[in-house]
Design an enzyme around this catalytic site. Sequence first.
Site, PDB file in Angstrom:
ATOM      1  N   LYS A  35      42.913  44.288  30.169  1.00 30.24           N
ATOM      2  CA  LYS A  35      43.862  43.237  29.748  1.00 30.24           C
ATOM      3  C   LYS A  35      43.485  41.917  30.439  1.00 30.24           C
ATOM      4  O   LYS A  35      42.651  41.905  31.347  1.00 30.24           O
ATOM      5  CB  LYS A  35      45.285  43.656  30.091  1.00 30.24           C
ATOM      6  CG  LYS A  35      45.555  43.768  31.571  1.00 30.24           C
ATOM      7  CD  LYS A  35      46.945  44.296  31.820  1.00 30.24           C
ATOM      8  CE  LYS A  35      47.182  44.412  33.307  1.00 30.24           C
ATOM      9  NZ  LYS A  35      48.505  44.036  33.714  1.00 30.24           N
ATOM     10  N   ARG A 130      60.702  47.238  34.346  1.00 31.20           N
ATOM     11  CA  ARG A 130      60.155  46.225  33.437  1.00 31.20           C
ATOM     12  C   ARG A 130      60.277  46.785  32.019  1.00 31.20           C
ATOM     13  O   ARG A 130      61.160  46.408  31.276  1.00 31.20           O
ATOM     14  CB  ARG A 130      58.680  45.924  33.765  1.00 31.20           C
ATOM     15  CG  ARG A 130      58.469  45.217  35.083  1.00 31.20           C
ATOM     16  CD  ARG A 130      57.062  44.666  35.242  1.00 31.20           C
ATOM     17  NE  ARG A 130      56.006  45.568  34.771  1.00 31.20           N
ATOM     18  CZ  ARG A 130      54.722  45.438  35.097  1.00 31.20           C
ATOM     19  NH1 ARG A 130      54.341  44.463  35.890  1.00 31.20           N
ATOM     20  NH2 ARG A 130      53.817  46.277  34.632  1.00 31.20           N
ATOM     21  N   TYR A 253      42.288  14.898  50.221  1.00 29.81           N
ATOM     22  CA  TYR A 253      43.646  14.382  49.973  1.00 29.81           C
ATOM     23  C   TYR A 253      44.569  14.705  51.135  1.00 29.81           C
ATOM     24  O   TYR A 253      44.611  15.835  51.614  1.00 29.81           O
ATOM     25  CB  TYR A 253      44.217  14.996  48.694  1.00 29.81           C
ATOM     26  CG  TYR A 253      43.566  14.478  47.438  1.00 29.81           C
ATOM     27  CD1 TYR A 253      43.665  13.132  47.080  1.00 29.81           C
ATOM     28  CD2 TYR A 253      42.837  15.330  46.609  1.00 29.81           C
ATOM     29  CE1 TYR A 253      43.050  12.654  45.929  1.00 29.81           C
ATOM     30  CE2 TYR A 253      42.235  14.866  45.448  1.00 29.81           C
ATOM     31  CZ  TYR A 253      42.347  13.525  45.124  1.00 29.81           C
ATOM     32  OH  TYR A 253      41.745  13.053  43.990  1.00 29.81           O
ATOM     33  N   MET A 301      40.848  19.133  42.511  1.00 34.74           N
ATOM     34  CA  MET A 301      40.728  19.714  41.169  1.00 34.74           C
ATOM     35  C   MET A 301      39.309  20.235  40.898  1.00 34.74           C
ATOM     36  O   MET A 301      39.135  21.314  40.330  1.00 34.74           O
ATOM     37  CB  MET A 301      41.101  18.667  40.118  1.00 34.74           C
ATOM     38  CG  MET A 301      41.067  19.211  38.708  1.00 34.74           C
ATOM     39  SD  MET A 301      41.425  17.958  37.469  1.00 34.74           S
ATOM     40  CE  MET A 301      43.196  17.917  37.505  1.00 34.74           C
TER      41      MET A 301
HETATM   42  C1  LIG Z   1      50.835  49.614  32.271  1.00 31.52           C
HETATM   43  C2  LIG Z   1      49.682  49.354  33.165  1.00 31.52           C
HETATM   44  N1  LIG Z   1      48.812  50.335  33.428  1.00 31.52           N
HETATM   45  C3  LIG Z   1      47.745  50.134  34.247  1.00 31.52           C
HETATM   46  C4  LIG Z   1      47.536  48.923  34.854  1.00 31.52           C
HETATM   47  C5  LIG Z   1      46.366  48.758  35.775  1.00 31.52           C
HETATM   48  O1  LIG Z   1      46.818  48.427  37.054  1.00 31.52           O
HETATM   49  P1  LIG Z   1      45.773  48.246  38.255  1.00 31.52           P
HETATM   50  O2  LIG Z   1      44.989  47.033  37.938  1.00 31.52           O
HETATM   51  O3  LIG Z   1      46.615  48.072  39.457  1.00 31.52           O
HETATM   52  O4  LIG Z   1      44.952  49.479  38.245  1.00 31.52           O
HETATM   53  C6  LIG Z   1      48.446  47.888  34.617  1.00 31.52           C
HETATM   54  C7  LIG Z   1      48.275  46.594  35.292  1.00 31.52           C
HETATM   55  O5  LIG Z   1      49.163  45.958  35.755  1.00 31.52           O
HETATM   56  C8  LIG Z   1      49.538  48.105  33.744  1.00 31.52           C
HETATM   57  O6  LIG Z   1      50.422  47.126  33.473  1.00 31.52           O
END
Ligand SMILES: Cc1ncc(COP(=O)(O)O)c(C=O)c1O
Length: 356
Positions: A35, A130, A253, A301
């Site tokens: 992701k 969540r 800065y 930056m």
């Molecule tokens: C549902 C879910 N599974 C697995 C992971 C992988 O987590 P990690 O990067 O801590 O292994 C995440 C990441 O936040 C997640 O949201």
Amino acid sequence: MPRPIHAEISLEALKNNLSVMRKAAGQAKIWSVIKANAYGHGIEHVYPGLQKTDGFALLDLDEAVRLRELGWQGPILLLEGFFTPDDLALIDRYALTTAVHSFWQLAAIADVRLQRPVNIYLKVNTGMNRLGFAPERLHAAWLEASANPNIGEITLMTHFARADEPSGINEPMALINRLCHDMRLPRCLANSAATLWHPKAHADWVRPGIVLYGASPTGQHQDIARTGLQPVMSLRSELIAVQSLSAGSRVGYGGRYAASRAHQIGIVACGYADGYPRHAPGGTPVIVDGRETVTVGTVSMDMLAVDLSPCPAARPGSPVELWGSQLPVDRVANASQTLGYELLSALAPRVSIRTV
Ligand SMILES: Cc1ncc(COP(=O)(O)O)c(C=O)c1O
């Protein structure tokens, strides 16, 4: 010539990390979590290094489509499921597995015409609060899913809130075992921390993310130092200027650094618009010309300053590693009071990525 900053992605490190995690996971299959554009590394860039995974897990439909277009024909899991019923058309077309965390999603799957049943990950909330069915609604959700002809395989899923703590999964595991004793579902429970440190959570599939990129789930490099995991991303740049300071000269800065003696500093082509943390304080480690030194003053930056005292031969053009193979990202994150997760995934789009 473009600015001399780029991120290097080591395919060998990725392959190594996947095999380290395969050993750690025992019999469980592996969803490689990619992701957030593979935690900032770029899906297209990590794909060749993760060919031996059993599946890829991600969030966005467009990331899933990109993966199919790269040629991946194996399983793809949408970790947060779908966001509107319309998404089911693409889930069906690209044969995606989807998390289901709410009753409206079960109803949507019942209401749609699909070419084939969709495999789902039924998500239970075990304390993260969540996403996920409340524990007392899980049984009803499972019954509803089981009776739905549009649903194929059902796997039980949860996401631990405290898998980086020695007893952090005890309560959620007890809850799952109590809730699911009569459900006989395959299970997918473990993130990186649980895969590394809680074998009792391995079950049928694991979902490691951060460890594949060679950073620590706890934020502490020493916690993974002996696992064999290797950093995948090296953020590299160069010195573009050298300044000679006299005692009392200030840098950057706000003049937050004042030289206590005459010495040289280097100016690095890297700033917060590249993804380097603006709040990294002076004293954050950095590698210049192969030697470890520290940043001085406020990160701008597009530039930051480094103390050249440990590397007197450094000149404009000398190489700089902001994090990577010589400097674990966790150390930079630690100095900046954040985690490797944030630094890696915040790599800015303007930084070009090269695989090596
Ligand atoms: C549902 C879910 N599974 C697995 C992971 C992988 O987590 P990690 O990067 O801590 O292994 C995440 C990441 O936040 C997640 O949201």
